[in-house]
Motif scaffolding. Sequence first.
Motif, PDB file in Angstrom:
ATOM      1  N   GLU A 235       2.192   0.823  -4.502  1.00  0.00           N
ATOM      2  CA  GLU A 235      -0.082   1.352  -3.950  1.00  0.00           C
ATOM      3  C   GLU A 235       0.044   0.455  -4.125  1.00  0.00           C
ATOM      4  O   GLU A 235      -0.354  -0.622  -5.261  1.00  0.00           O
ATOM      5  CB  GLU A 235       0.168   2.787  -3.897  1.00  0.00           C
TER       6      GLU A 235
ATOM      7  N   GLU B 195       0.894  -1.544   0.087  1.00  0.00           N
ATOM      8  CA  GLU B 195      -0.418   0.162   0.684  1.00  0.00           C
ATOM      9  C   GLU B 195       0.662   1.792  -0.496  1.00  0.00           C
ATOM     10  O   GLU B 195       0.507   2.146   0.468  1.00  0.00           O
ATOM     11  CB  GLU B 195      -1.507   0.061   1.268  1.00  0.00           C
ATOM     12  N   GLU B 196       1.908   1.050  -0.755  1.00  0.00           N
ATOM     13  CA  GLU B 196       2.999   2.750  -0.036  1.00  0.00           C
ATOM     14  C   GLU B 196       4.467   1.941  -0.518  1.00  0.00           C
ATOM     15  O   GLU B 196       5.055   0.717  -1.364  1.00  0.00           O
ATOM     16  CB  GLU B 196       3.436   2.886   1.384  1.00  0.00           C
TER      17      GLU B 196
END
Length: 552
Positions: free
Chosen positions: A388, A14-15
């Motif tokens: 992401e 997610e990043e």
Amino acid sequence: MKNNLKLHFLGGVEEVGKNCLAIEYGEEIIVVDMGLTFPNEEMPGIDVVIPDTTFLRNNKDKIKGVFITHGHEDHIGGLPFFLRDVRVPVYGTRLTLMLLENKLVERRIKANLKLVRPGSIIRLGSFSVEFIHVNHSIEGAVAMAITTPEGVLFHTGDFKIDYTPVGGEMTDLKRIAEIGKKGVLLLMAESTNIETPGYTMSEKTVGQSLDLIFRDNMKKRLIVATFASNIHRLQQIVELAEKYKRKVAFSGRSMINVAAAAMKIGVLNVKESTLVEIDGIRNIPDRELVIVSTGSQGEPMSALRRMGEGDFNKVRVGNNDTIILSATPIPGNEKMVYRVINNLYKLGADVIYSRLRDIHVSGHACQEELKIIHSLVKPKFFIPVHGEYRHLKKHKDLAMTLGMDARNILIPENGDSIEVGKAIKKVGRIQSGAILVDGLGFDEADGLLVKDRKQLAEDGILILVATINGLSGELIGDVELIPRGVSFAGQPEKLLIETRNSVTQLLRTADLKSYAARMETKNQIKRQVRNQLQRKIKQSPMIIPIIMEIVD
Ligand SMILES: [Zn+2]
Ligand SMILES: [Zn+2]
């Protein structure tokens, strides 16, 4: 009882940043990477963001070792904070450990660093970890094949496939194919460039573009800004300098440190006669000098940024300079980078940046390279990492176009615990999150600090000072108001007088004799003024009431 194989994602999904994965089997844990992220605009004054490692700290006796894929900040930057408190061995290749050691020495942390060469295998309890050479934008990057009692996990780390790499060999596809042939339970592959079709260009193409720039700027002084850790880029710049009979001066603290480390271990080769100190460039004619500098991201305090601001006394930029930004701005840094470019132009320099010429290539695999890895590894299960959510989703789609069943692919979230064996499934959550670090020290900033800074930045501060008689508790004189950064919607006088009157009123009737009573009154003032300002100017500045006692 049978043990299960579990993966705990502490960061990195997610990043793009603060990568950290814990792999647990029975009473044993190994960790892959522990990075940091740079703060976003929601975190004023915060220097770095590291993963919450509570889960690992609570299980520290189980940890056999930390394995690092390569020396980029998003893979090693969180380690000093962890190693300060937890003594576990750290395994990595030479440059990786050297970069980590620089950080540890700065903070006087002792650690047990263990050198691993690509191709070798480390056995620790139920696990064995094989380091496999890959190409990336830093020297010494590896993928890992982790053998567990349940099967082999293949982790790509950050990689690309460069058929003509600088100063090394290409990604060890042969070994990856062999591992794939024996059977891989789970592939974890990075997703940074999943949106880009085709292949990433070779690092060599940057050298070719730079060569043309050197050729066309014979009379001028050259300043090249790039990432200090991109040793292969540095190597190409050095070789061009030698070809065109220029000296090289490294500029900026991290550039000087990393170049020195890389030369020491022989991954950066520079003729002794080529090097000059940045302090000793005055007597060198412009046409015989290349300055290699930090600041390709326009970072505050970096050498290039200060050159642009005319604030770097070692290098005064002027119209006989050609400045090359051999990097693309990382999303979020564009404004800072273009400000530096504007400043350099104003000083009369010529500036060449990646929008104008091919002077940078990515270190991450594009779609076709990812397909090669999927096809060679042929895993039973797949987890996309290093991206992401949209990257991870696209990477799942790519795996499905190669024939994988959707049930065998799992998109993780930070904090997920995932069990892999006969099937792959989420089995729980662990504590995870972002720890904000303020200052070069170790102070972990709490949420309140950041909240305060945001409030100050957005709505300002209003200080109210009242003086009372310490014995009687009576108010003496008027309440004084000191606003800073508060916008009073065009009628400051009126609002300040109204606020002062209402606070004065409150204080006249309040009980101010005891400490507890005064504290309660302060809270009342805060509430009252906050409501008033909310109503009238729709803002909530930080309100600080001060009650001074005079005793005589
Ligand atoms: Zn990397
Ligand atoms: Zn990375």
